[in-house]
Motif scaffolding. Sequence first.
Motif, PDB file in Angstrom:
ATOM      1  N   LEU A  57      53.740  46.416  54.297  1.00  0.00           N
ATOM      2  CA  LEU A  57      52.329  46.338  54.692  1.00  0.00           C
ATOM      3  C   LEU A  57      51.385  47.199  53.858  1.00  0.00           C
ATOM      4  CD1 LEU A  57      52.478  45.995  58.568  1.00  0.00           C
ATOM      5  CD2 LEU A  57      51.867  44.267  56.878  1.00  0.00           C
ATOM      6  N   PRO A  58      51.730  48.447  53.529  1.00  0.00           N
ATOM      7  CA  PRO A  58      50.795  49.221  52.690  1.00  0.00           C
ATOM      8  C   PRO A  58      50.559  48.580  51.318  1.00  0.00           C
ATOM      9  CG  PRO A  58      52.324  50.689  53.797  1.00  0.00           C
ATOM     10  CD  PRO A  58      52.832  49.286  54.031  1.00  0.00           C
ATOM     11  N   LEU A  59      51.609  48.048  50.702  1.00  0.00           N
ATOM     12  CA  LEU A  59      51.457  47.411  49.398  1.00  0.00           C
ATOM     13  C   LEU A  59      50.646  46.126  49.517  1.00  0.00           C
ATOM     14  CD1 LEU A  59      52.033  47.354  46.398  1.00  0.00           C
ATOM     15  CD2 LEU A  59      54.241  46.256  46.917  1.00  0.00           C
ATOM     16  N   ILE A  60      50.935  45.310  50.521  1.00  0.00           N
ATOM     17  CA  ILE A  60      50.166  44.075  50.732  1.00  0.00           C
ATOM     18  C   ILE A  60      48.695  44.417  50.952  1.00  0.00           C
ATOM     19  CG2 ILE A  60      49.810  42.094  52.253  1.00  0.00           C
ATOM     20  CD1 ILE A  60      52.871  42.119  52.758  1.00  0.00           C
ATOM     21  N   TRP A 100      47.075  45.362  47.617  1.00  0.00           N
ATOM     22  CA  TRP A 100      46.799  44.165  46.822  1.00  0.00           C
ATOM     23  C   TRP A 100      45.611  43.394  47.383  1.00  0.00           C
ATOM     24  CZ3 TRP A 100      52.559  42.387  46.914  1.00  0.00           C
ATOM     25  CH2 TRP A 100      53.276  43.005  45.876  1.00  0.00           C
ATOM     26  N   ARG A 101      45.626  43.165  48.695  1.00  0.00           N
ATOM     27  CA  ARG A 101      44.572  42.365  49.326  1.00  0.00           C
ATOM     28  C   ARG A 101      43.232  43.086  49.356  1.00  0.00           C
ATOM     29  NH1 ARG A 101      45.825  39.989  54.812  1.00  0.00           N
ATOM     30  NH2 ARG A 101      43.830  39.041  54.319  1.00  0.00           N
ATOM     31  N   SER A 102      43.206  44.369  49.061  1.00  0.00           N
ATOM     32  CA  SER A 102      41.956  45.115  49.003  1.00  0.00           C
ATOM     33  C   SER A 102      41.366  45.143  47.599  1.00  0.00           C
ATOM     34  CB  SER A 102      42.172  46.536  49.528  1.00  0.00           C
ATOM     35  OG  SER A 102      42.429  46.494  50.921  1.00  0.00           O
ATOM     36  N   THR A 103      42.008  44.467  46.665  1.00  0.00           N
ATOM     37  CA  THR A 103      41.519  44.340  45.299  1.00  0.00           C
ATOM     38  C   THR A 103      40.523  43.188  45.242  1.00  0.00           C
ATOM     39  OG1 THR A 103      43.652  45.132  44.462  1.00  0.00           O
ATOM     40  CG2 THR A 103      42.229  43.943  42.905  1.00  0.00           C
ATOM     41  N   GLU A 104      39.315  43.454  44.795  1.00  0.00           N
ATOM     42  CA  GLU A 104      38.256  42.440  44.823  1.00  0.00           C
ATOM     43  C   GLU A 104      38.642  41.152  44.105  1.00  0.00           C
ATOM     44  OE1 GLU A 104      33.442  41.987  44.194  1.00  0.00           O
ATOM     45  OE2 GLU A 104      34.448  43.770  43.440  1.00  0.00           O
ATOM     46  N   LYS A 105      39.286  41.259  42.942  1.00  0.00           N
ATOM     47  CA  LYS A 105      39.685  40.049  42.215  1.00  0.00           C
ATOM     48  C   LYS A 105      40.616  39.171  43.056  1.00  0.00           C
ATOM     49  CE  LYS A 105      39.394  41.272  37.371  1.00  0.00           C
ATOM     50  NZ  LYS A 105      40.152  41.357  36.120  1.00  0.00           N
ATOM     51  N   ILE A 106      41.350  39.779  43.957  1.00  0.00           N
ATOM     52  CA  ILE A 106      42.276  39.022  44.799  1.00  0.00           C
ATOM     53  C   ILE A 106      41.561  38.476  46.022  1.00  0.00           C
ATOM     54  CG2 ILE A 106      44.345  39.182  46.245  1.00  0.00           C
ATOM     55  CD1 ILE A 106      45.424  41.161  44.083  1.00  0.00           C
ATOM     56  N   ILE A 146      57.684  38.332  49.883  1.00  0.00           N
ATOM     57  CA  ILE A 146      57.283  39.165  48.756  1.00  0.00           C
ATOM     58  C   ILE A 146      57.871  38.528  47.496  1.00  0.00           C
ATOM     59  CG2 ILE A 146      57.493  41.434  47.643  1.00  0.00           C
ATOM     60  CD1 ILE A 146      55.686  41.446  50.127  1.00  0.00           C
ATOM     61  N   ILE A 147      57.013  38.273  46.531  1.00  0.00           N
ATOM     62  CA  ILE A 147      57.458  37.772  45.228  1.00  0.00           C
ATOM     63  C   ILE A 147      57.992  38.979  44.475  1.00  0.00           C
ATOM     64  CG2 ILE A 147      56.798  36.611  43.095  1.00  0.00           C
ATOM     65  CD1 ILE A 147      54.272  35.600  44.703  1.00  0.00           C
ATOM     66  N   THR A 148      59.246  38.900  44.083  1.00  0.00           N
ATOM     67  CA  THR A 148      59.899  40.038  43.446  1.00  0.00           C
ATOM     68  C   THR A 148      60.338  39.646  42.036  1.00  0.00           C
ATOM     69  OG1 THR A 148      60.670  40.759  45.614  1.00  0.00           O
ATOM     70  CG2 THR A 148      61.763  41.719  43.702  1.00  0.00           C
ATOM     71  N   LEU A 149      59.880  40.396  41.071  1.00  0.00           N
ATOM     72  CA  LEU A 149      60.230  40.169  39.672  1.00  0.00           C
ATOM     73  C   LEU A 149      61.470  40.988  39.344  1.00  0.00           C
ATOM     74  CD1 LEU A 149      59.576  39.089  36.815  1.00  0.00           C
ATOM     75  CD2 LEU A 149      58.046  41.075  36.537  1.00  0.00           C
ATOM     76  N   ILE A 150      62.478  40.303  38.819  1.00  0.00           N
ATOM     77  CA  ILE A 150      63.713  40.951  38.372  1.00  0.00           C
ATOM     78  C   ILE A 150      63.714  40.905  36.851  1.00  0.00           C
ATOM     79  CG2 ILE A 150      66.237  40.973  38.534  1.00  0.00           C
ATOM     80  CD1 ILE A 150      64.902  41.087  41.310  1.00  0.00           C
ATOM     81  N   LEU A 210      62.105  35.304  46.085  1.00  0.00           N
ATOM     82  CA  LEU A 210      61.285  35.547  47.262  1.00  0.00           C
ATOM     83  C   LEU A 210      62.156  36.246  48.285  1.00  0.00           C
ATOM     84  CD1 LEU A 210      59.473  32.092  47.738  1.00  0.00           C
ATOM     85  CD2 LEU A 210      58.727  34.084  46.398  1.00  0.00           C
ATOM     86  N   ARG A 211      61.627  37.304  48.879  1.00  0.00           N
ATOM     87  CA  ARG A 211      62.338  37.960  49.975  1.00  0.00           C
ATOM     88  C   ARG A 211      61.383  38.082  51.150  1.00  0.00           C
ATOM     89  NH1 ARG A 211      60.419  42.844  50.957  1.00  0.00           N
ATOM     90  NH2 ARG A 211      59.686  44.183  49.275  1.00  0.00           N
ATOM     91  N   ASP A 212      61.926  38.088  52.342  1.00  0.00           N
ATOM     92  CA  ASP A 212      61.098  38.220  53.533  1.00  0.00           C
ATOM     93  C   ASP A 212      60.303  39.513  53.473  1.00  0.00           C
ATOM     94  OD1 ASP A 212      61.828  35.862  54.892  1.00  0.00           O
ATOM     95  OD2 ASP A 212      63.634  36.803  55.688  1.00  0.00           O
ATOM     96  N   ALA A 213      59.016  39.422  53.782  1.00  0.00           N
ATOM     97  CA  ALA A 213      58.184  40.619  53.887  1.00  0.00           C
ATOM     98  C   ALA A 213      58.537  41.340  55.184  1.00  0.00           C
ATOM     99  CB  ALA A 213      56.707  40.239  53.882  1.00  0.00           C
ATOM    100  N   THR A 214      58.479  42.662  55.142  1.00  0.00           N
ATOM    101  CA  THR A 214      58.782  43.485  56.319  1.00  0.00           C
ATOM    102  C   THR A 214      57.624  44.439  56.583  1.00  0.00           C
ATOM    103  OG1 THR A 214      59.822  45.261  55.052  1.00  0.00           O
ATOM    104  CG2 THR A 214      61.252  43.419  55.724  1.00  0.00           C
TER     105      THR A 214
END
Length: 147
Positions: A15-18, A21-27, A58-62, A7-11
């Motif tokens: 915002l555009p990516l969030i 994601w949040r504009s996806t109906e399934k979400i 932000i959940i970050t996959l490594i 997890l890293r702090d969102a900055t």
Amino acid sequence: MGEYIILRDATDSDLPLIMAWRSTEKIYQGFYTQKSPLVWHEHLSWWKSRPQSWKQFIITLIQDTHIRPIGVVSIGQMEYWEAEIGVFIGEVSLWGKGYGKQAVQLAIDYLREHGYKYTRTTILDSNKRSQRLFKSLGYKSIGEARA
């Protein structure tokens, strides 16, 4: 090196990516107040109006050397004795892979490190996927939410 999440702090740059994601109906079907895709100025206004005590990660996959943002964990109401955790995996193709569960566990660990003994969440009755996730982490239902 393998695969894991952090997890890293969102900055502001997230915002555009969030928003995408949040504009996806399934979400957004799993959210309490959002019923349609977001509008930029409303999204930005929400971001700027959040209480200072709330955390957005932000959940970050490594995966070996590849780093990929895949979702969001929110921790709200940290000014009270019981913080509230919310989570969503924005990359719908990664649903069911256990990343949400890992992210919530990391959020719980973060809260414990900061002196919190209790957490809670609020999940719509219709959001069975999220209900299963939190139940698998030992959360108990204490009442009904709206559908």
